[in-house]
Design a protein around this motif. Structure first.
Motif, PDB file in Angstrom:
ATOM      1  N   ILE A 250     -34.500 -37.446  14.986  1.00  0.00           N
ATOM      2  CA  ILE A 250     -35.343 -36.635  15.883  1.00  0.00           C
ATOM      3  C   ILE A 250     -36.786 -36.545  15.380  1.00  0.00           C
ATOM      4  CG2 ILE A 250     -33.444 -35.258  16.833  1.00  0.00           C
ATOM      5  CD1 ILE A 250     -34.355 -32.975  14.925  1.00  0.00           C
ATOM      6  N   ALA A 251     -37.104 -37.324  14.344  1.00  0.00           N
ATOM      7  CA  ALA A 251     -38.444 -37.238  13.746  1.00  0.00           C
ATOM      8  C   ALA A 251     -39.405 -38.179  14.463  1.00  0.00           C
ATOM      9  CB  ALA A 251     -38.360 -37.585  12.258  1.00  0.00           C
ATOM     10  N   ASP A 252     -39.967 -37.726  15.582  1.00  0.00           N
ATOM     11  CA  ASP A 252     -40.902 -38.604  16.287  1.00  0.00           C
ATOM     12  C   ASP A 252     -42.335 -38.087  16.204  1.00  0.00           C
ATOM     13  OD1 ASP A 252     -40.423 -36.436  17.818  1.00  0.00           O
ATOM     14  OD2 ASP A 252     -39.762 -37.513  19.614  1.00  0.00           O
ATOM     15  N   GLY A 253     -42.580 -37.177  15.277  1.00  0.00           N
ATOM     16  CA  GLY A 253     -43.934 -36.664  15.055  1.00  0.00           C
ATOM     17  C   GLY A 253     -43.994 -36.110  13.646  1.00  0.00           C
ATOM     18  N   PRO A 254     -44.998 -35.267  13.348  1.00  0.00           N
ATOM     19  CA  PRO A 254     -45.038 -34.655  12.017  1.00  0.00           C
ATOM     20  C   PRO A 254     -43.770 -33.838  11.771  1.00  0.00           C
ATOM     21  CG  PRO A 254     -47.003 -34.097  13.326  1.00  0.00           C
ATOM     22  CD  PRO A 254     -46.086 -34.835  14.228  1.00  0.00           C
ATOM     23  N   LEU A 255     -43.191 -33.991  10.575  1.00  0.00           N
ATOM     24  CA  LEU A 255     -41.928 -33.306  10.282  1.00  0.00           C
ATOM     25  C   LEU A 255     -42.052 -31.786  10.410  1.00  0.00           C
ATOM     26  CD1 LEU A 255     -40.174 -35.102   7.295  1.00  0.00           C
ATOM     27  CD2 LEU A 255     -39.758 -35.292   9.747  1.00  0.00           C
ATOM     28  N   SER A 256     -43.243 -31.276  10.055  1.00  0.00           N
ATOM     29  CA  SER A 256     -43.397 -29.820  10.073  1.00  0.00           C
ATOM     30  C   SER A 256     -43.197 -29.246  11.480  1.00  0.00           C
ATOM     31  CB  SER A 256     -44.774 -29.435   9.526  1.00  0.00           C
ATOM     32  OG  SER A 256     -45.764 -30.155  10.233  1.00  0.00           O
TER      33      SER A 256
ATOM     34  N   MET B 288     -29.122 -35.002  15.871  1.00  0.00           N
ATOM     35  CA  MET B 288     -29.108 -36.167  16.766  1.00  0.00           C
ATOM     36  C   MET B 288     -29.960 -35.981  18.012  1.00  0.00           C
ATOM     37  SD  MET B 288     -27.236 -38.385  15.268  1.00  0.00           S
ATOM     38  CE  MET B 288     -27.069 -39.531  16.609  1.00  0.00           C
ATOM     39  N   SER B 289     -30.174 -34.737  18.421  1.00  0.00           N
ATOM     40  CA  SER B 289     -30.887 -34.529  19.663  1.00  0.00           C
ATOM     41  C   SER B 289     -31.481 -33.129  19.653  1.00  0.00           C
ATOM     42  CB  SER B 289     -29.907 -34.675  20.836  1.00  0.00           C
ATOM     43  OG  SER B 289     -30.553 -34.448  22.056  1.00  0.00           O
ATOM     44  N   ARG B 290     -32.754 -33.031  20.018  1.00  0.00           N
ATOM     45  CA  ARG B 290     -33.363 -31.706  20.105  1.00  0.00           C
ATOM     46  C   ARG B 290     -32.877 -31.017  21.365  1.00  0.00           C
ATOM     47  NH1 ARG B 290     -39.499 -31.363  17.980  1.00  0.00           N
ATOM     48  NH2 ARG B 290     -39.217 -29.275  18.793  1.00  0.00           N
TER      49      ARG B 290
ATOM     50  N   ASP C 296     -31.801 -41.155  29.385  1.00  0.00           N
ATOM     51  CA  ASP C 296     -31.230 -42.362  29.997  1.00  0.00           C
ATOM     52  C   ASP C 296     -31.253 -43.562  29.047  1.00  0.00           C
ATOM     53  OD1 ASP C 296     -30.645 -40.962  32.234  1.00  0.00           O
ATOM     54  OD2 ASP C 296     -32.054 -41.991  33.566  1.00  0.00           O
ATOM     55  N   HIS C 297     -32.247 -43.582  28.143  1.00  0.00           N
ATOM     56  CA  HIS C 297     -32.349 -44.736  27.243  1.00  0.00           C
ATOM     57  C   HIS C 297     -31.761 -44.481  25.860  1.00  0.00           C
ATOM     58  CE1 HIS C 297     -34.537 -46.935  30.220  1.00  0.00           C
ATOM     59  NE2 HIS C 297     -35.310 -45.884  30.406  1.00  0.00           N
ATOM     60  N   GLY C 298     -31.107 -43.337  25.662  1.00  0.00           N
ATOM     61  CA  GLY C 298     -30.468 -43.065  24.382  1.00  0.00           C
ATOM     62  C   GLY C 298     -31.456 -42.654  23.312  1.00  0.00           C
ATOM     63  N   ASN C 299     -31.010 -42.755  22.062  1.00  0.00           N
ATOM     64  CA  ASN C 299     -31.853 -42.356  20.927  1.00  0.00           C
ATOM     65  C   ASN C 299     -32.327 -43.610  20.185  1.00  0.00           C
ATOM     66  OD1 ASN C 299     -32.219 -41.713  17.933  1.00  0.00           O
ATOM     67  ND2 ASN C 299     -32.161 -39.670  18.808  1.00  0.00           N
ATOM     68  N   PRO C 300     -33.637 -43.917  20.289  1.00  0.00           N
ATOM     69  CA  PRO C 300     -34.124 -45.195  19.747  1.00  0.00           C
ATOM     70  C   PRO C 300     -33.925 -45.355  18.234  1.00  0.00           C
ATOM     71  CG  PRO C 300     -35.928 -43.875  20.703  1.00  0.00           C
ATOM     72  CD  PRO C 300     -34.670 -43.157  20.994  1.00  0.00           C
TER      73      PRO C 300
END
Ligand code: SF4
Lengths: 98, 380
Positions: free
Chosen positions: A36-42, A57-59, B260-264
């Protein structure tokens, strides 16, 4: 095992390994936030996530987390997850003296 | 409708049940001529029984319990290999607790532990990694098990082990994938299926694209569902509406969790670490083409099959199921659990004979725990 459990990220513990402390129904457990790390971790601190076998796994939003916890309670899964986490701690100790 | 009152939002549940009833009537489905809907995921099976959804929904709907409980489809041969690995003196064998009681030919992991094997129940492959760091003189083997929901966790753990140069960490890989067994079931001429309730958390990882063949090639609807009771009812309604309208589409009821596209990140980790096996054995279903994963050559140092010389290619594969066990027929929806001669007699959750009785996600265990009226009804 497949349902996972919501937890709230409370602290980043290891930047390089993408690890964070999560609060899962009052139990603290170190989890990976790699997925779920798609930006700064903070930015993740305070966020809720579905946690599966130690990986966020998911926010999800807070309402979703509450509803999911309620459903998991009804299924008896919350207890199972917490017991599994405790067993994980226990596994470190077993045979430590050997 | 007494169960519906227990729901978080009983009004919504009742409204959904009424709409389901109306669509079932429009389709003209009856107890004698029902629509068959398969819920693929074991978590859904558990939820359907726990909330009594099979009893709340009209008789014109028949739920078929799919192969989506990873513990239940684990073949005996793989359990035997786990025991073999665990009994090696240098090995610390780590596993999710769910797998401990699955019967093997000689023994289960629980029995092997009682007999002195160093088997540790862990919550996460990260625990196994930590054990490997703390026990450099031992071989830590993690029993990698599960569908796409858990596959990223072992993939990321293997990548981490490789980065750290942990040479004493291996994974005994038994990961399986959801789409191939669905194809196998759809190709089975005996199988009657009108639609699917698709797994939520598997789809959170892989997205909804991998199911398109079900609509395109087989003309069946599939709706990815959450596991709260209202999610399930809404998904069943969406499947029924598609059947009524003659549509076959892949829809996403659980979009608040499933992109829809899952978790990249997960998909990239899986692709980096694993490749498909030509075929893999499923308990009760037999060998299914390209349904299992193995560790790629570049991570072979972390592959327990390579390191210890066991698994596929290292001996005869097929092991018969215990006598009188009808797991295979139950798993393909041919018979209900109560029709198995061992149900509740030779086979109970405390002393499982077949794997479907081991996990709360298994159809037999769910029937045993929550069966109630439905059990006596079928037993007549
Ligand atoms: S009751 Fe036991 S033996 Fe019979 S099908 Fe179910 S798990 Fe298999």
């Amino acid at each position: 095992m497949c349902l996972g459990i919501p937890g709230q990220i409370v602290e980043i513990t290891d930047e390089s390994r993408l690890m964070a402390m999560a609060d899962v129904s009052g139990v603290r457990r170190e989890v990976s936030v790699a997925c779920i790390a798609d930006g700064p971790l903070s930015d993740l601190v305070g966020a809720w996530a579905l946690i599966h076998v130690g990986f966020a796994m998911s926010r999800i939003d807070e309402d979703e987390a509450a509803a999911t916890l309620e459903a998991l309670h009804a299924l008896g899964e919350v207890q199972e997850e917490l017991e599994a986490m405790a067993a994980g701690q226990e596994a470190m100790k077993e045979g430590a003296e050997a | 409708m007494k169960y519906a009152d227990e729901f978080r939002d009983p009004k919504a549940a009742k409204a959904l049940l009424e709409r389901i009833g109306a669509v079932v009537d429009q389709i003209g489905a009856t107890k004698e001529k029902p629509v068959y809907i398969m819920e693929i995921c074991g978590g859904h099976t558990h939820a359907i029984f726990r909330y009594g959804l099979d009893k709340l929904t009209p008789e014109g709907i028949e739920f078929i319990h799919g192969p989506g409980c990873p513990v239940c489809v684990l073949p005996i041969s793989r359990v035997d290999e786990c025991v073999q690995l665990a009994e090696r003196p240098e090995v610390i064998f780590t596993t999710f607790g769910d797998a401990m009681r699955v019967p093997g030919t000689r023994k289960s992991l629980l029995q092997a532990k009682a007999d002195g094997a160093d088997i540790r129940m862990v919550y996460s492959p990260l625990d196994a990694l930590e054990l490997a760091r703390r026990n450099p003189d031992r071989e830590v083997v993690f029993f990698g098990l599960g569908f796409e929901t858990t596959t990223p966790s072992t993939a990321l753990s293997i990548q981490q082990a490789a980065r750290e140069g942990l040479t004493n960490f291996t994974v005994f890989c038994n990961h399986i994938t959801v789409p191939p067994p669905l194809k196998a079931l759809l190709d089975d001429p005996h199988m009657i299926l009108d639609g699917f309730v698709g797994p939520g958390h598997v789809s959170m990882v892989i997205g909804i694209e991998p199911y398109q063949f079900i609509a395109r090639d087989y003309g069946k609807p599939l709706v990815v569902a959450g596991f709260e009771p209202l999610d399930l009812l809404q998904s069943v309604l969406m499947v029924l509406e598609q059947i009524r309208d003659g549509r076959a589409e892949i829809e996403n009821q659980y979009s608040r969790v499933v992109p829809d596209h899952g978790n990249p990140v997960s998909i990239a980790a899986i692709d980096d670490v694993y490749e498909t096996r030509p075929s893999f054995e499923w308990r009760g279903l037999g060998e299914i083409d390209v349904s299992g994963l193995r560790i790629r050559e570049k991570y072979r140092a972390h592959d327990a099959e390579e390191k210890f010389g066991i698994g596929y290619g290292a001996g005869p594969r097929h092991v018969e199921e215990p006598e009188g066990c009808a797991c295979g027929q139950v798993m393909t929806g041919r018979i209900k659990p109560v029709a198995c001669p061992q149900f509740g007699k030779g086979c109970t959750p405390e002393m499982p004979l077949g794997a479907l009785m081991v996990s709360s996600e298994g159809a037999c265990a769910a029937y045993y725990q929550y069966g109630g009226a439905r059990v006596s009804e079928v037993a007549e």
